[in-house]
Scaffold this motif. Structure first.
Motif, PDB file in Angstrom:
ATOM      1  N   ARG A   1     -11.323 -16.214  11.728  1.00  0.00           N
ATOM      2  CA  ARG A   1      -9.957 -16.710  11.891  1.00  0.00           C
ATOM      3  C   ARG A   1      -8.905 -15.690  11.429  1.00  0.00           C
ATOM      4  O   ARG A   1      -7.909 -15.450  12.094  1.00  0.00           O
ATOM      5  CB  ARG A   1      -9.794 -18.029  11.116  1.00  0.00           C
ATOM      6  CG  ARG A   1      -8.413 -18.685  11.303  1.00  0.00           C
ATOM      7  CD  ARG A   1      -8.326 -19.963  10.477  1.00  0.00           C
ATOM      8  NE  ARG A   1      -9.347 -20.908  10.911  1.00  0.00           N
ATOM      9  CZ  ARG A   1      -9.184 -21.758  11.923  1.00  0.00           C
ATOM     10  NH1 ARG A   1      -8.053 -21.758  12.610  1.00  0.00           N
ATOM     11  NH2 ARG A   1     -10.135 -22.597  12.249  1.00  0.00           N
ATOM     12  N   THR A   2      -9.131 -15.081  10.258  1.00  0.00           N
ATOM     13  CA  THR A   2      -8.108 -14.175   9.718  1.00  0.00           C
ATOM     14  C   THR A   2      -7.936 -12.943  10.595  1.00  0.00           C
ATOM     15  O   THR A   2      -6.816 -12.551  10.931  1.00  0.00           O
ATOM     16  CB  THR A   2      -8.465 -13.762   8.288  1.00  0.00           C
ATOM     17  OG1 THR A   2      -8.553 -14.932   7.469  1.00  0.00           O
ATOM     18  CG2 THR A   2      -7.397 -12.837   7.717  1.00  0.00           C
ATOM     19  N   ARG A   3      -9.054 -12.308  11.001  1.00  0.00           N
ATOM     20  CA  ARG A   3      -8.923 -11.101  11.822  1.00  0.00           C
ATOM     21  C   ARG A   3      -8.373 -11.426  13.206  1.00  0.00           C
ATOM     22  O   ARG A   3      -7.633 -10.631  13.787  1.00  0.00           O
ATOM     23  CB  ARG A   3     -10.262 -10.384  11.920  1.00  0.00           C
ATOM     24  CG  ARG A   3     -10.614  -9.667  10.627  1.00  0.00           C
ATOM     25  CD  ARG A   3     -11.953  -8.985  10.665  1.00  0.00           C
ATOM     26  NE  ARG A   3     -12.285  -8.504   9.319  1.00  0.00           N
ATOM     27  CZ  ARG A   3     -13.495  -8.184   8.927  1.00  0.00           C
ATOM     28  NH1 ARG A   3     -14.515  -8.263   9.784  1.00  0.00           N
ATOM     29  NH2 ARG A   3     -13.713  -7.757   7.698  1.00  0.00           N
ATOM     30  N   ALA A   4      -8.714 -12.588  13.745  1.00  0.00           N
ATOM     31  CA  ALA A   4      -8.137 -12.983  15.035  1.00  0.00           C
ATOM     32  C   ALA A   4      -6.627 -13.154  14.901  1.00  0.00           C
ATOM     33  O   ALA A   4      -5.855 -12.747  15.785  1.00  0.00           O
ATOM     34  CB  ALA A   4      -8.779 -14.278  15.526  1.00  0.00           C
ATOM     35  N   THR A   5      -6.179 -13.750  13.782  1.00  0.00           N
ATOM     36  CA  THR A   5      -4.740 -13.915  13.551  1.00  0.00           C
ATOM     37  C   THR A   5      -4.053 -12.567  13.393  1.00  0.00           C
ATOM     38  O   THR A   5      -2.960 -12.344  13.924  1.00  0.00           O
ATOM     39  CB  THR A   5      -4.503 -14.775  12.295  1.00  0.00           C
ATOM     40  OG1 THR A   5      -5.128 -16.049  12.467  1.00  0.00           O
ATOM     41  CG2 THR A   5      -3.011 -14.976  12.055  1.00  0.00           C
ATOM     42  N   VAL A   6      -4.691 -11.651  12.666  1.00  0.00           N
ATOM     43  CA  VAL A   6      -4.137 -10.304  12.486  1.00  0.00           C
ATOM     44  C   VAL A   6      -3.988  -9.611  13.842  1.00  0.00           C
ATOM     45  O   VAL A   6      -2.966  -8.982  14.132  1.00  0.00           O
ATOM     46  CB  VAL A   6      -5.024  -9.484  11.533  1.00  0.00           C
ATOM     47  CG1 VAL A   6      -4.666  -7.995  11.606  1.00  0.00           C
ATOM     48  CG2 VAL A   6      -4.877  -9.991  10.102  1.00  0.00           C
ATOM     49  N   LEU A   7      -5.013  -9.724  14.699  1.00  0.00           N
ATOM     50  CA  LEU A   7      -4.957  -9.086  16.013  1.00  0.00           C
ATOM     51  C   LEU A   7      -3.825  -9.674  16.852  1.00  0.00           C
ATOM     52  O   LEU A   7      -3.085  -8.940  17.519  1.00  0.00           O
ATOM     53  CB  LEU A   7      -6.297  -9.247  16.720  1.00  0.00           C
ATOM     54  CG  LEU A   7      -6.517  -8.362  17.953  1.00  0.00           C
ATOM     55  CD1 LEU A   7      -6.576  -6.900  17.561  1.00  0.00           C
ATOM     56  CD2 LEU A   7      -7.793  -8.775  18.699  1.00  0.00           C
ATOM     57  N   ARG A   8      -3.677 -11.003  16.822  1.00  0.00           N
ATOM     58  CA  ARG A   8      -2.587 -11.632  17.582  1.00  0.00           C
ATOM     59  C   ARG A   8      -1.230 -11.205  17.044  1.00  0.00           C
ATOM     60  O   ARG A   8      -0.281 -10.983  17.808  1.00  0.00           O
ATOM     61  CB  ARG A   8      -2.718 -13.154  17.522  1.00  0.00           C
ATOM     62  CG  ARG A   8      -3.932 -13.726  18.248  1.00  0.00           C
ATOM     63  CD  ARG A   8      -3.847 -15.243  18.322  1.00  0.00           C
ATOM     64  NE  ARG A   8      -5.092 -15.822  18.804  1.00  0.00           N
ATOM     65  CZ  ARG A   8      -6.042 -16.319  18.026  1.00  0.00           C
ATOM     66  NH1 ARG A   8      -5.884 -16.299  16.707  1.00  0.00           N
ATOM     67  NH2 ARG A   8      -7.139 -16.825  18.537  1.00  0.00           N
TER      68      ARG A   8
ATOM     69  N   THR B   1     -11.781 -16.255  17.884  1.00  0.00           N
ATOM     70  CA  THR B   1     -11.934 -16.658  16.493  1.00  0.00           C
ATOM     71  C   THR B   1     -13.403 -16.677  16.090  1.00  0.00           C
ATOM     72  O   THR B   1     -13.764 -16.251  14.986  1.00  0.00           O
ATOM     73  CB  THR B   1     -11.308 -18.047  16.271  1.00  0.00           C
ATOM     74  OG1 THR B   1      -9.926 -17.995  16.627  1.00  0.00           O
ATOM     75  CG2 THR B   1     -11.447 -18.494  14.831  1.00  0.00           C
ATOM     76  N   ALA B   2     -14.241 -17.151  16.992  1.00  0.00           N
ATOM     77  CA  ALA B   2     -15.678 -17.179  16.696  1.00  0.00           C
ATOM     78  C   ALA B   2     -16.232 -15.771  16.523  1.00  0.00           C
ATOM     79  O   ALA B   2     -17.120 -15.533  15.700  1.00  0.00           O
ATOM     80  CB  ALA B   2     -16.409 -17.918  17.820  1.00  0.00           C
ATOM     81  N   LEU B   3     -15.703 -14.823  17.296  1.00  0.00           N
ATOM     82  CA  LEU B   3     -16.208 -13.455  17.240  1.00  0.00           C
ATOM     83  C   LEU B   3     -15.714 -12.696  16.016  1.00  0.00           C
ATOM     84  O   LEU B   3     -16.491 -12.043  15.310  1.00  0.00           O
ATOM     85  CB  LEU B   3     -15.796 -12.710  18.510  1.00  0.00           C
ATOM     86  CG  LEU B   3     -16.191 -11.230  18.595  1.00  0.00           C
ATOM     87  CD1 LEU B   3     -17.716 -11.097  18.632  1.00  0.00           C
ATOM     88  CD2 LEU B   3     -15.561 -10.588  19.834  1.00  0.00           C
ATOM     89  N   LEU B   4     -14.406 -12.790  15.749  1.00  0.00           N
ATOM     90  CA  LEU B   4     -13.794 -11.972  14.704  1.00  0.00           C
ATOM     91  C   LEU B   4     -13.623 -12.689  13.374  1.00  0.00           C
ATOM     92  O   LEU B   4     -13.451 -12.040  12.342  1.00  0.00           O
ATOM     93  CB  LEU B   4     -12.415 -11.474  15.171  1.00  0.00           C
ATOM     94  CG  LEU B   4     -12.376 -10.598  16.414  1.00  0.00           C
ATOM     95  CD1 LEU B   4     -10.937 -10.252  16.762  1.00  0.00           C
ATOM     96  CD2 LEU B   4     -13.185  -9.328  16.197  1.00  0.00           C
TER      97      LEU B   4
END
Length: 330
Positions: A257-264, A252-255
């Motif tokens: 919150r939204t992009r981390a959720t999209v990736l998951r 989440t810190a890298l991407l």
């Protein structure tokens, strides 16, 4: 054990429902309120639904009307989950209202004999009392299920995408062989772990409608009357929910919150469509598409068009990043 017997014609007519079935979900969500089994998978829904039921002063309606009609038992009346509800809640309620009185009376007698029923249940053979029941179901659905509609649809969309991949790779046999641990395909018979007695269902060329369910837990369910349109209502698999606050996670810190959720979200099942990514992340379709484009350009996602939808799946680099993000520090 339920044994469902297929012919070649039945295999050709087997399909997966396009969306959650509202009346089956009403029944299963009421079962969740009656049991602690699997409570961890629905903890957030259970807590907020109890609050909403109390705020709308519906405790008595749920306790004295709906729970007795939809008990967590081996049987409840088939007319309460008509096949027409595949077209939506309104169509399903209309079908309940239009059920012939002799059939309602017959199923209520069976219900009373097999499970036990409240003293007022016989009045459902009349139009006025049945109309009151429809109002109760509609109210409960608005309070308990409508707020979870996006989540249910996202899970069913992901299940359909995964089963479509099975179908493309291995045909209908592969589809039937991957419906969960309680269902086993031994051609030409589908063996289903069933809470009721030993039963055989012969499709006789009618095919089978498979209905993935968010609120169904552990054991699939079907109609009792073999003359009704064949259906198998089966549970989606649930994973423990992530921590509510994941702001400190490296991914989440890298991407963000939204992009981390999209990736998951793209890691679930056989990938996710743009609409599924949007629902998972709580953003618009256009915003989800932009985030997916960034992840694709970074080599973390791969996107392919199928008809009018775009399916997003993880690349090996994306899968490796997710695995790395889940490792504890050190």
């Amino acid at each position: 054990m339920l044994r469902i017997h297929f012919s070649d014609a039945d295999l050709a007519r087997t399909r997966i429902a396009a969306a959650p079935d509202p009346l089956w979900e009403v029944a299963s969500s009421l079962h969740r309120l009656q049991s602690r089994t699997g409570r961890w998978a629905y903890a957030g829904w259970y807590r907020t639904t109890r609050q909403r039921v109390a705020e709308h002063r519906l405790e008595r309606l749920v306790r004295e009307v709906l729970v007795p009609l939809f008990p967590r038992a081996a049987y409840f009346p088939d007319f309460l989950t008509p096949s027409q509800s595949e077209q939506g809640l309104a169509a399903g309620l209309e079908a309940i209202a239009a059920t012939p009185t002799p059939r309602v009376a017959r199923e209520l007698r069976l219900f009373e004999r097999r499970v036990g029923a409240p003293s007022w249940i016989g009045r459902l053979t009349g139009g006025g009392e049945r109309a009151e029941l429809l109002g109760a179901i509609r109210t409960y659905h608005a309070v308990a299920l409508a707020p979870a509609d996006d989540l249910m649809r996202a899970r069913v969309d992901a299940e359909r995408a995964a089963r479509a991949r099975n179908l493309l790779d291995g045909g209908v046999h592969a589809l039937l062989d991957n419906l969960g641990p309680s269902i086993r395909w031994r051609p030409p018979v589908l063996h289903v772990d069933y809470p009721a007695e030993e039963r055989d269902m012969r499709l006789d060329g009618r095919g089978l409608r498979l209905v993935p369910s968010y609120f169904c837990w552990s054991s699939p369910v079907s109609m009792y009357d073999p003359e009704l349109p064949p259906v198998l209502f089966y549970p989606l698999l649930h994973e423990p929910a992530p921590l509510a606050d994941d702001s400190g996670e490296p991914l989440t810190a890298l991407l963000g919150r939204t992009r981390a959720t999209v990736l998951r979200a793209a890691a679930s099942g056989a990938g996710a469509t743009t609409g599924e990514l949007a629902r998972a992340a709580g953003v618009s379709d256009s915003s989800a598409s932009r985030h997916a484009s960034v992840l694709r350009e970074a080599g973390l996602l791969s996107s392919s068009r199928f008809a009018t939808s775009v399916l997003h799946t993880l690349t090996p680099a994306g899968a490796a990043m997710l695995r790395a993000g889940r490792r504890p520090p050190g």
